[in-house]
Design an enzyme around this catalytic site. Structure first.
Site, PDB file in Angstrom:
ATOM      1  N   GLN A 112       0.912  -1.272  -0.101  1.00  0.00           N
ATOM      2  CA  GLN A 112       0.015   0.048  -0.025  1.00  0.00           C
ATOM      3  C   GLN A 112       0.676   1.277  -0.135  1.00  0.00           C
ATOM      4  OE1 GLN A 112      -2.859  -1.963  -0.969  1.00  0.00           O
ATOM      5  NE2 GLN A 112      -3.712  -0.046  -0.213  1.00  0.00           N
ATOM      6  N   HIS A 140       1.448   3.591  -3.300  1.00  0.00           N
ATOM      7  CA  HIS A 140       0.650   4.483  -3.788  1.00  0.00           C
ATOM      8  C   HIS A 140       1.105   5.755  -3.896  1.00  0.00           C
ATOM      9  CE1 HIS A 140      -3.570   2.930  -4.082  1.00  0.00           C
ATOM     10  NE2 HIS A 140      -3.268   1.881  -3.278  1.00  0.00           N
ATOM     11  N   GLU A 178      -7.437   3.930   7.499  1.00  0.00           N
ATOM     12  CA  GLU A 178      -8.525   3.475   6.427  1.00  0.00           C
ATOM     13  C   GLU A 178      -8.341   1.883   6.228  1.00  0.00           C
ATOM     14  OE1 GLU A 178      -8.463   4.268   1.512  1.00  0.00           O
ATOM     15  OE2 GLU A 178      -6.591   4.475   2.795  1.00  0.00           O
ATOM     16  N   HIS A 179      -7.568   1.534   5.871  1.00  0.00           N
ATOM     17  CA  HIS A 179      -7.507  -0.304   5.957  1.00  0.00           C
ATOM     18  C   HIS A 179      -6.749  -0.698   7.187  1.00  0.00           C
ATOM     19  CE1 HIS A 179      -6.586   1.299   1.705  1.00  0.00           C
ATOM     20  NE2 HIS A 179      -7.861   0.858   1.644  1.00  0.00           N
ATOM     21  N   ASP A 184      -8.962  -3.356  -2.764  1.00  0.00           N
ATOM     22  CA  ASP A 184      -8.890  -2.360  -3.637  1.00  0.00           C
ATOM     23  C   ASP A 184      -9.306  -2.711  -5.147  1.00  0.00           C
ATOM     24  OD1 ASP A 184      -7.867  -0.687  -1.714  1.00  0.00           O
ATOM     25  OD2 ASP A 184      -5.613  -0.964  -2.226  1.00  0.00           O
ATOM     26  N   HIS A 226     -44.673  29.971  14.921  1.00  0.00           N
ATOM     27  CA  HIS A 226     -44.940  28.597  14.883  1.00  0.00           C
ATOM     28  C   HIS A 226     -46.211  28.437  15.597  1.00  0.00           C
ATOM     29  CE1 HIS A 226     -40.580  28.814  13.687  1.00  0.00           C
ATOM     30  NE2 HIS A 226     -40.768  27.480  13.463  1.00  0.00           N
TER      31      HIS A 226
END
Length: 426
Positions: free
Chosen positions: A250, A253, A318-319, A352, A411
């Site tokens: 990862q 990336h 995230e992961h 992914d 109201h």
């Protein structure tokens, strides 16, 4: 107590980088707002060296591009899309419209209404992210969105053919070869040649994530999905080679992609650096992964599984990949994560690319308050009510008194008018 064997950049360094990103993005948004298509073209030339006659691909051009894609690639793309669509359809089935009678004559309900138009960003540049086409376009279409457009940047000066094929098979309505902040802004605010959308979605780098943050409100967004984050939780039963492989897998990336290990094993905590360095010697994307690990890598040694849960929830990555004897312990106890990958048989790459869950997931601690992209993100849960005359009198009398408590006399008058009108008829 958690012991940091290795830490990435400190908070002040990250904050300084964030400030620079914020200003750069703000300038681009303002430029496009002021100059429209001319600004978009200039930015495309500046950042991507891309200056086509039209950013929008015609149907004929799309078919020409798809004809260049090998048949095996097309089969694989369609296989992946079948998995993503199937899971999205099952998620959609779990979302129901409701109507209930809460009191005699009081009917309350909600409808789940698809957003009318969505712009999807499909990252590219260094790596053409074919899979993001499935995750955003296909999921939006499964949710019932009428108009789905998508932007992807050129890849090394060329149109990414496999990405275009994936967009097309996912059901996209318009394809633009346009990247980065200029793509997100164009979809959100519109220009002379592109009608704006109601919502923008998709992952991207820090600049794309910041563009979404600044554009939110003018349009809806899915979530802040910036540079990818990967956490491995491991005990002594884990394979050190697998831990390093999955973190580096990862980290490629981008140079700002955090990777972390939380482990109860001192052997793994102190041995990971050596294993990562060994794998970097042969990894084709080592230049990027090495920088990401050096600047954003962390190793945290904990004394128990309970401490591992606490540390992981604080990171809110995230992961989160779980390589422990009992992975389900973390399924039952973790609360802050984008997606969980339980056991050595699976991994983040499956999520992914192909397995069916969505890969657009929260980063930068957004997992504390949101999950990832799914069909529900494209639906507006809208309530409605209807009441009988008798019920209007019943509810109205309560409403009159409650409005008066707050001093909202206008109201109160709305309620009083109905009580007066319908009391006569009941």
């Amino acid at each position: 107590m958690a012991d940091f064997i290795k830490q990435g950049k400190n908070a002040s360094e990250v904050k300084d980088a964030d400030r620079k990103t914020q200003q750069a993005v703000a300038d681009i948004i303002e430029d496009i707002e002021n100059r429209g298509d001319a600004a978009v073209r200039g930015l495309s030339k500046k950042f991507d060296k891309w200056d086509p006659e039209h950013f929008l691909l015609s149907e004929l051009k799309i078919q020409d591009i798809i004809s260049e894609v090998p048949e095996q690639d097309i089969e694989d793309i369609k296989f992946a899309q079948k998995q993503i669509k199937h899971f999205a359809e099952k998620q959609l089935e779990s979302i129901q419209d409701i109507e209930v009678e809460t009191r005699p004559g009081v009917f309350l309900g909600h409808k789940n209404i698809p957003v009318n138009s969505v712009g999807c960003y499909i990252p590219g540049g260094r790596y053409p992210m074919v899979a993001s086409s499935h995750m955003s376009i296909l999921t939006a279409k499964t949710a019932g969105v009428k108009r789905v457009i998508a932007c992807t940047p050129p890849s090394q000066g060329r149109i990414p053919a496999a990405t275009v094929a994936a967009m097309y098979f996912a059901g996209v309505d318009e394809i633009y070869i346009l990247g980065g902040v200029q793509a997100m802004t164009t979809m959100a605010v519109g220009t002379e040649s592109l009608s704006p959308v109601d919502m923008i979605v998709g992952p991207g780098n820090a600049f794309v994530a910041e563009a979404k943050r600044q554009l939110f409100g003018r349009v809806g967004i899915d979530l802040l999905a910036g540079p990818t984050e990967t956490l491995v939780i491991a005990d002594e039963t884990a394979d050190l080679e697998m831990i390093a492989t999955d973190i580096l897998g990862q980290a490629e990336h981008g140079p700002t992609s955090p990777g972390a290990l939380i482990t109860t094993s001192s052997e793994h905590a102190y041995g990971l650096e050596e294993e990562i360095n060994r794998q970097l010697e042969t990894l084709p994307t080592a230049e990027i992964a090495r920088t990401a690990w050096r600047d954003y890598g962390s190793i945290i040694l904990v004394g128990s599984l309970e401490e591992a849960v606490e540390a992981a929830d604080q990171l809110a990555y995230e992961h989160v990949e779980v390589l422990t004897e009992n992975p389900d312990y973390f399924l039952e106890n973790l609360t802050n994560f984008g997606a969980l990958f339980l056991g050595p048989e699976t991994n983040v790459a499956y999520g992914d690319k192909v397995i069916g869950t969505n890969h657009t997931l929260p980063t930068k601690k957004a997992a504390r308050y949101t999950g990832g992209l799914w069909v529900g993100k494209f639906l507006k849960n809208c309530t409605y009510q209807r009441v009988t005359p008798e019920a209007s009198v019943d509810i109205g009398e309560y409403a009159e008194r409650l409005c008066e408590i707050e001093g909202f006399m206008g109201h109160k008058q709305q309620a009083a008018l109905r009580v007066e009108r319908y009391k006569e008829k009941c």
